[in-house]
Design a protein around this motif. Structure first.
Motif, PDB file in Angstrom:
ATOM      1  N   GLU A 138     -12.295  -2.422  -2.107  1.00  0.00           N
ATOM      2  CA  GLU A 138     -13.085  -1.368  -0.794  1.00  0.00           C
ATOM      3  C   GLU A 138     -12.354  -0.788  -0.610  1.00  0.00           C
ATOM      4  OE1 GLU A 138     -16.376  -4.009   0.530  1.00  0.00           O
ATOM      5  OE2 GLU A 138     -15.525  -5.832  -1.253  1.00  0.00           O
ATOM      6  N   PRO A 139     -11.693   0.689  -0.713  1.00  0.00           N
ATOM      7  CA  PRO A 139      -9.688   0.975   0.136  1.00  0.00           C
ATOM      8  C   PRO A 139     -10.852   0.263   1.723  1.00  0.00           C
ATOM      9  CG  PRO A 139     -10.996   2.114  -0.969  1.00  0.00           C
ATOM     10  CD  PRO A 139     -11.901   1.164  -1.015  1.00  0.00           C
ATOM     11  N   SER A 140     -12.268   1.280   2.284  1.00  0.00           N
ATOM     12  CA  SER A 140     -12.454   1.198   3.485  1.00  0.00           C
ATOM     13  C   SER A 140     -12.069  -0.225   4.189  1.00  0.00           C
ATOM     14  CB  SER A 140     -13.647   0.961   3.821  1.00  0.00           C
ATOM     15  OG  SER A 140     -14.305   0.414   3.572  1.00  0.00           O
ATOM     16  N   LEU A 141     -11.383  -1.537   4.187  1.00  0.00           N
ATOM     17  CA  LEU A 141     -11.624  -2.517   4.459  1.00  0.00           C
ATOM     18  C   LEU A 141     -10.252  -2.295   5.147  1.00  0.00           C
ATOM     19  CD1 LEU A 141     -13.112  -5.296   2.189  1.00  0.00           C
ATOM     20  CD2 LEU A 141     -13.720  -4.923   3.950  1.00  0.00           C
ATOM     21  N   VAL A 142      -9.388  -1.305   5.062  1.00  0.00           N
ATOM     22  CA  VAL A 142      -7.961  -1.667   5.032  1.00  0.00           C
ATOM     23  C   VAL A 142      -6.988   0.309   5.289  1.00  0.00           C
ATOM     24  CG1 VAL A 142      -6.757  -3.494   3.703  1.00  0.00           C
ATOM     25  CG2 VAL A 142      -7.143  -1.291   3.044  1.00  0.00           C
ATOM     26  N   ARG A 143      -8.717   1.038   6.104  1.00  0.00           N
ATOM     27  CA  ARG A 143      -8.977   2.183   6.054  1.00  0.00           C
ATOM     28  C   ARG A 143      -7.179   2.917   6.986  1.00  0.00           C
ATOM     29  NH1 ARG A 143     -13.357   0.680   7.174  1.00  0.00           N
ATOM     30  NH2 ARG A 143     -13.712   1.617   9.843  1.00  0.00           N
ATOM     31  N   VAL A 160      -7.505  -9.589   6.308  1.00  0.00           N
ATOM     32  CA  VAL A 160      -8.189  -9.073   5.441  1.00  0.00           C
ATOM     33  C   VAL A 160      -8.270  -9.452   3.569  1.00  0.00           C
ATOM     34  CG1 VAL A 160      -8.979  -6.872   3.826  1.00  0.00           C
ATOM     35  CG2 VAL A 160      -8.719  -7.380   6.708  1.00  0.00           C
ATOM     36  N   ASN A 161      -9.420 -10.270   3.373  1.00  0.00           N
ATOM     37  CA  ASN A 161      -9.651 -10.439   1.862  1.00  0.00           C
ATOM     38  C   ASN A 161      -9.900  -9.674   0.855  1.00  0.00           C
ATOM     39  OD1 ASN A 161      -8.041 -13.450   1.311  1.00  0.00           O
ATOM     40  ND2 ASN A 161      -9.194 -13.689   3.075  1.00  0.00           N
ATOM     41  N   THR A 162      -9.213  -9.086  -0.410  1.00  0.00           N
ATOM     42  CA  THR A 162     -10.244  -7.804  -0.724  1.00  0.00           C
ATOM     43  C   THR A 162      -9.852  -8.313  -2.530  1.00  0.00           C
ATOM     44  OG1 THR A 162     -11.080  -5.664  -0.462  1.00  0.00           O
ATOM     45  CG2 THR A 162      -8.255  -6.495  -0.497  1.00  0.00           C
ATOM     46  N   LYS A 163     -10.147  -7.789  -3.214  1.00  0.00           N
ATOM     47  CA  LYS A 163      -9.791  -7.287  -4.468  1.00  0.00           C
ATOM     48  C   LYS A 163      -9.175  -5.924  -4.808  1.00  0.00           C
ATOM     49  CE  LYS A 163     -12.713 -11.318  -6.157  1.00  0.00           C
ATOM     50  NZ  LYS A 163     -11.709 -11.999  -6.362  1.00  0.00           N
ATOM     51  N   ALA A 164      -8.327  -5.664  -5.906  1.00  0.00           N
ATOM     52  CA  ALA A 164      -7.653  -5.033  -6.629  1.00  0.00           C
ATOM     53  C   ALA A 164      -7.283  -4.848  -7.679  1.00  0.00           C
ATOM     54  CB  ALA A 164      -6.366  -4.402  -6.126  1.00  0.00           C
ATOM     55  N   ILE A 165      -7.908  -3.372  -8.413  1.00  0.00           N
ATOM     56  CA  ILE A 165      -7.695  -3.629  -9.657  1.00  0.00           C
ATOM     57  C   ILE A 165      -6.964  -3.001 -10.637  1.00  0.00           C
ATOM     58  CG2 ILE A 165      -9.502  -2.458 -11.861  1.00  0.00           C
ATOM     59  CD1 ILE A 165     -11.589  -2.219 -10.534  1.00  0.00           C
ATOM     60  N   LEU A 166      -6.549  -3.605 -11.756  1.00  0.00           N
ATOM     61  CA  LEU A 166      -5.219  -3.415 -12.114  1.00  0.00           C
ATOM     62  C   LEU A 166      -5.378  -2.162 -12.534  1.00  0.00           C
ATOM     63  CD1 LEU A 166      -1.994  -4.051 -12.704  1.00  0.00           C
ATOM     64  CD2 LEU A 166      -2.654  -5.329 -14.736  1.00  0.00           C
ATOM     65  N   LYS A 167      -4.545  -0.901 -12.279  1.00  0.00           N
ATOM     66  CA  LYS A 167      -5.102  -0.379 -13.310  1.00  0.00           C
ATOM     67  C   LYS A 167      -4.024   0.596 -14.513  1.00  0.00           C
ATOM     68  CE  LYS A 167      -7.884   2.868 -11.549  1.00  0.00           C
ATOM     69  NZ  LYS A 167      -9.312   2.773 -12.762  1.00  0.00           N
ATOM     70  N   LEU A 195       0.458  -1.029   0.515  1.00  0.00           N
ATOM     71  CA  LEU A 195      -0.025   0.075  -0.335  1.00  0.00           C
ATOM     72  C   LEU A 195       0.704   1.619   0.487  1.00  0.00           C
ATOM     73  CD1 LEU A 195      -3.329   0.351   0.092  1.00  0.00           C
ATOM     74  CD2 LEU A 195      -3.008   0.185   2.425  1.00  0.00           C
ATOM     75  N   VAL A 196       0.324   2.168  -1.105  1.00  0.00           N
ATOM     76  CA  VAL A 196       1.345   3.554  -1.031  1.00  0.00           C
ATOM     77  C   VAL A 196       0.272   5.200  -1.013  1.00  0.00           C
ATOM     78  CG1 VAL A 196       3.129   3.082  -2.259  1.00  0.00           C
ATOM     79  CG2 VAL A 196       1.558   3.529  -3.436  1.00  0.00           C
ATOM     80  N   GLY A 197      -1.022   4.473  -0.884  1.00  0.00           N
ATOM     81  CA  GLY A 197      -1.865   5.420  -0.651  1.00  0.00           C
ATOM     82  C   GLY A 197      -3.208   5.051  -0.118  1.00  0.00           C
ATOM     83  N   SER A 198      -4.096   5.677   0.484  1.00  0.00           N
ATOM     84  CA  SER A 198      -5.351   4.847   1.052  1.00  0.00           C
ATOM     85  C   SER A 198      -6.519   3.673  -0.138  1.00  0.00           C
ATOM     86  CB  SER A 198      -6.387   6.513   0.968  1.00  0.00           C
ATOM     87  OG  SER A 198      -7.295   6.830  -0.179  1.00  0.00           O
ATOM     88  N   LYS A 199      -5.632   4.040  -1.171  1.00  0.00           N
ATOM     89  CA  LYS A 199      -6.128   2.815  -2.369  1.00  0.00           C
ATOM     90  C   LYS A 199      -6.064   2.355  -2.862  1.00  0.00           C
ATOM     91  CE  LYS A 199      -8.595   6.567  -4.858  1.00  0.00           C
ATOM     92  NZ  LYS A 199     -10.453   6.843  -5.716  1.00  0.00           N
ATOM     93  N   LYS A 200      -4.164   2.721  -3.228  1.00  0.00           N
ATOM     94  CA  LYS A 200      -2.773   3.117  -4.154  1.00  0.00           C
ATOM     95  C   LYS A 200      -2.387   1.646  -3.940  1.00  0.00           C
ATOM     96  CE  LYS A 200      -4.362   5.154  -7.899  1.00  0.00           C
ATOM     97  NZ  LYS A 200      -5.563   5.037  -8.361  1.00  0.00           N
ATOM     98  N   LEU A 201      -1.936   0.173  -4.327  1.00  0.00           N
ATOM     99  CA  LEU A 201      -0.541  -0.358  -4.354  1.00  0.00           C
ATOM    100  C   LEU A 201       0.290  -0.503  -5.410  1.00  0.00           C
ATOM    101  CD1 LEU A 201      -3.620  -2.076  -3.320  1.00  0.00           C
ATOM    102  CD2 LEU A 201      -1.868  -3.495  -1.754  1.00  0.00           C
ATOM    103  N   LEU A 202       1.193  -1.083  -5.366  1.00  0.00           N
ATOM    104  CA  LEU A 202       3.110  -1.309  -6.238  1.00  0.00           C
ATOM    105  C   LEU A 202       2.525  -2.057  -5.940  1.00  0.00           C
ATOM    106  CD1 LEU A 202       4.754   2.204  -6.328  1.00  0.00           C
ATOM    107  CD2 LEU A 202       3.277   1.594  -7.363  1.00  0.00           C
TER     108      LEU A 202
END
Length: 181
Positions: A108-113, A74-81, A41-48
Motif C-alpha cells: 500500500e504505497p499510499s500509506l507513505v506517499r 505506519v505499519n504496513t507490508k511489502a512483497i519481496l520482489k 525507501l528508494v522510490g515511491s514504492k520500492k525499498l532496499l
C-alpha cells in the motif's frame, strides 16, 4: 520533567526535531518470521534491504514494515520482489557483501506517499574520512549513529569500510554522508 510529561501525554508533538528527520522517515523496521532488520525507501514504492534480512523469505511473500519515525507511525507490508540467492563459500565474504541486497515493494504505497525516498549517490565521489550516519533497528530498537568512512577498498574491491556503531538489526539500513547522500 514538565516537558517530558507534556510530550508523553500528547500535548507536545515533538520536543526536539532531528536534523535528519526526512532521512529517518524513509527508514523502516523489517520483521519476518525468522528475525528483523532495516529497509529504506528508494522510490515511491520500492525499498532496499540486505538479502540476509529476508534470507528465509520466498520471492512474492510478504514482510512486515514499521515506519516508526512517521507521525503517526505506519505499519504496513511489502512483497519481496528480488534477492540474489547465490550461495558463496564461507571464505568468500567479500562477494557475499557485494550481493547482499534485496528489493521490497510496498503493498500500500499510499500509506507513505508523503515520505521523500532516499537518493542513491555516486560512491566514486565519496572520499575517505567522509562523516556518515547509519540508521537502523539494532535489536529491533531505532538507532542513528555517526561515524566516518575509513577506507574505500577491501581486498582490492570497491567497498566502504565504515567506523560507526552498528549491530545486528542495522543490516539493510542506509549509511549516508552527512550531506544526505
Amino acid at each position: 520533567l514538565i516537558i517530558y510529561l507534556a510530550y508523553s501525554i500528547g500535548m507536545l508533538s515533538s520536543v526536539v526535531s532531528s536534523p535528519y528527520h526526512s532521512l529517518e522517515q524513509a527508514t523502516a523496521l523489517v520483521t519476518t518470521d525468522s528475525g528483523a532488520g532495516t529497509a529504506f525507501l528508494v522510490g515511491s514504492k520500492k525499498l532496499l534491504t540486505a538479502r540476509h534480512v529476508v534470507e528465509d523469505v520466498q520471492i512474492g511473500a510478504e514482510v512486515n514494515l514499521l515506519f516508526e519515525q512517521l507521525t503517526p507511525q505506519v505499519n504496513t507490508k511489502a512483497i519481496l520482489k528480488w534477492k540474489d540467492d547465490t550461495i558463496y563459500p564461507s571464505n568468500n565474504m567479500i562477494d557475499f557483501f557485494l550481493t547482499d541486497v534485496a528489493v521490497l515493494e510496498l503493498v500500500e504505497p499510499s500509506l507513505v506517499r508523503k515520505i521523500s525516498p532516499l537518493m542513491l549517490g555516486n560512491s566514486d565521489e565519496v572520499p575517505t574520512l567522509t562523516p556518515i550516519i547509519a540508521i537502523g533497528y539494532p535489536g529491533g530498537s531505532y538507532s542513528i549513529t555517526r561515524g566516518d568512512i575509513n577506507s574505500n577498498q577491501i581486498d582490492n574491491k570497491e567497498l566502504f569500510k565504515i567506523d560507526a556503531a552498528t549491530n545486528p538489526g542495522n543490516s539493510g539500513g542506509p549509511v549516508l554522508s552527512e550531506e544526505d547522500e
